[in-house]
Design a protein around this motif. Sequence first.
Motif, PDB file in Angstrom:
ATOM      1  N   SER A 352       0.832  -1.211   0.000  1.00  0.00           N
ATOM      2  CA  SER A 352       0.000   0.000   0.000  1.00  0.00           C
ATOM      3  C   SER A 352       0.860   1.252   0.000  1.00  0.00           C
ATOM      4  O   SER A 352       0.559   2.228  -0.698  1.00  0.00           O
ATOM      5  N   LYS A 355       2.176   1.736  -3.458  1.00  0.00           N
ATOM      6  CA  LYS A 355       1.162   2.288  -4.354  1.00  0.00           C
ATOM      7  C   LYS A 355       1.052   3.803  -4.184  1.00  0.00           C
ATOM      8  O   LYS A 355       0.933   4.542  -5.165  1.00  0.00           O
ATOM      9  N   GLU A 371      -5.852   2.654   2.102  1.00  0.00           N
ATOM     10  CA  GLU A 371      -5.790   1.204   1.947  1.00  0.00           C
ATOM     11  C   GLU A 371      -5.142   0.530   3.151  1.00  0.00           C
ATOM     12  O   GLU A 371      -5.333  -0.661   3.372  1.00  0.00           O
ATOM     13  N   SER A 372      -4.343   1.274   3.906  1.00  0.00           N
ATOM     14  CA  SER A 372      -3.633   0.695   5.038  1.00  0.00           C
ATOM     15  C   SER A 372      -3.500   1.751   6.135  1.00  0.00           C
ATOM     16  O   SER A 372      -3.484   2.956   5.868  1.00  0.00           O
TER      17      SER A 372
END
Length: 551
Positions: A352, A355, A371-372
């Motif tokens: 993550s 990304k 996302e995290s």
Amino acid sequence: MAMSSALRSSKMPNKPDRQVLTLAHGHSSSNMSSVVGQIQQSAGQNQKVPASRRTIASNARTLSVDDDKDSQRVRVAVRLRPRNADEILSDADFADYIELQPELKRLKLRKNNWNSESYRFDEVFTETASQRRVYEVVAKPVVESVLSGCNGTIMAYGQTGTGKTYTLGRLGKDDASERGIMVRAVEDILANISASDSVEVSYFQLYMEFIQDLLAPEKSNISIQEDPKSGEVSLPGAEVVKVRDLDNFVQSLQLGEGNRYAANTKLNTESSRSHAILMVHIRRYIPGKKVDDINCEEKDTGNNLLGVSDKPVIQKSKLLIVDLAGSERIDKSGSEGHLLEEAKFINLSLTSLGKCINALAEKSPHIPTRESKLTRLLRDSFGGSARSSLLITIGPSSQHHAETASTIMFGQRAMKIVNMVKLREEVDYESLCRKLENQVDLLTAEVERQQKLRDHDKYQLENQLKECQCSLVEMKKQLVTRSEFLEKENIHLEVELKNTLNELRNQKDHNDLMQEKVALLEKQNEFLLIARIISSNHIAIASASFDIGFV
């Protein structure tokens, strides 16, 4: 599980081979002065903060200038870990696998026997680089920026067993030269603050997507909160420790390291199984700053409620030192069971993060920070308002070519990210509130004193009024009595007056009568007198006649 200092120190030996030292000095001695000059110049640029760009509270504007974008870019340095005994035996060609050119700040990674890739970084550290040099180049500019009022982030990324925790979290109790960035950063901060300033730390780990406090392990599921206005990320449930001195901080850090998850894998005997984050909050007090020198929105609105030309200013800054868990391949680490689950979560959060780095490097309109929990915590560090430095650590073994190449590409992409560094200053309304409270207390005491005086005067006046009323009643009674007496006296006098008048009338009548008698008597006297005169005259005449006749 406690971190083994002996095992950590074996990854970064303090005394390298003399031959390696000679080679390192041979490469760097000719350009050492220019490198130091560039470092000092870079540090100086990080310290320059125009006063006209300072702002108030969460509305702080960026300090970036078009010509100064490079100074706000994420600074990335690479550090090569020394080879260990296994690598010496298994990798005979390790010296040709990675070629470091610290004077050019370049690293060459051999792809095969014919080709190699060259990468440029902000700094390249050989395996002989000291902890002090790594700190001064990577972390000190960020610490100086934090001391001037900006947020900062120092992060280490790399494969498991490449020396991230050694670089960041080494305590160096026995040997001060081995102290890591965490200890050195707090030492620098404590040395540059005044008695009115404060330093507070929180130390926590992200383990399997749960945030656990390392200073208070019972807090195992701390939630993340974001300020909707400023976007600031905070952990209100984390333990906050006020740092009094360096020994106090080292004790807290040692306690936190003892509570951090670690395990034995094929890549590292003491592999960190969580991401550890040290959060340092600095609060600096700047007394007597003129409002005219601060370009704030409050000045535009004219909301100067206190009517003063000077306002105490508070600089609130935050330093994050992030020791990421190492990326690893399952087949190489040999993780099974619970270790396998840990590795999945570690790789998931690092993916993550990758990304987000890719999206920022490509200037994508969407950054997947949610996302995290790791990317949420580092939201301000990459593409945000913090001054950030990234240290990527690599190993010398050609067996981990893919991991090393992935780490290097991660650093290359991070170098493309430009943060919009902000200087955060806010009016110290707490201090002003305390001053106003003191003034209110003084005024309240004065009002109470005046009220007591007024109450005392009122009491005296009321007593005087009562006395006057009593006197008035008494005087009324006396007046009534006096009036009754006077009325009686008046009646008596009137009677006496009448009597007197009657007496006077009688006396007058008597006087008149007497006057009449007197008048009558006077007439009688006159008659008598006349008679006497006449009589005497007759006698005289008679005598004369007699005499004459006698003769």
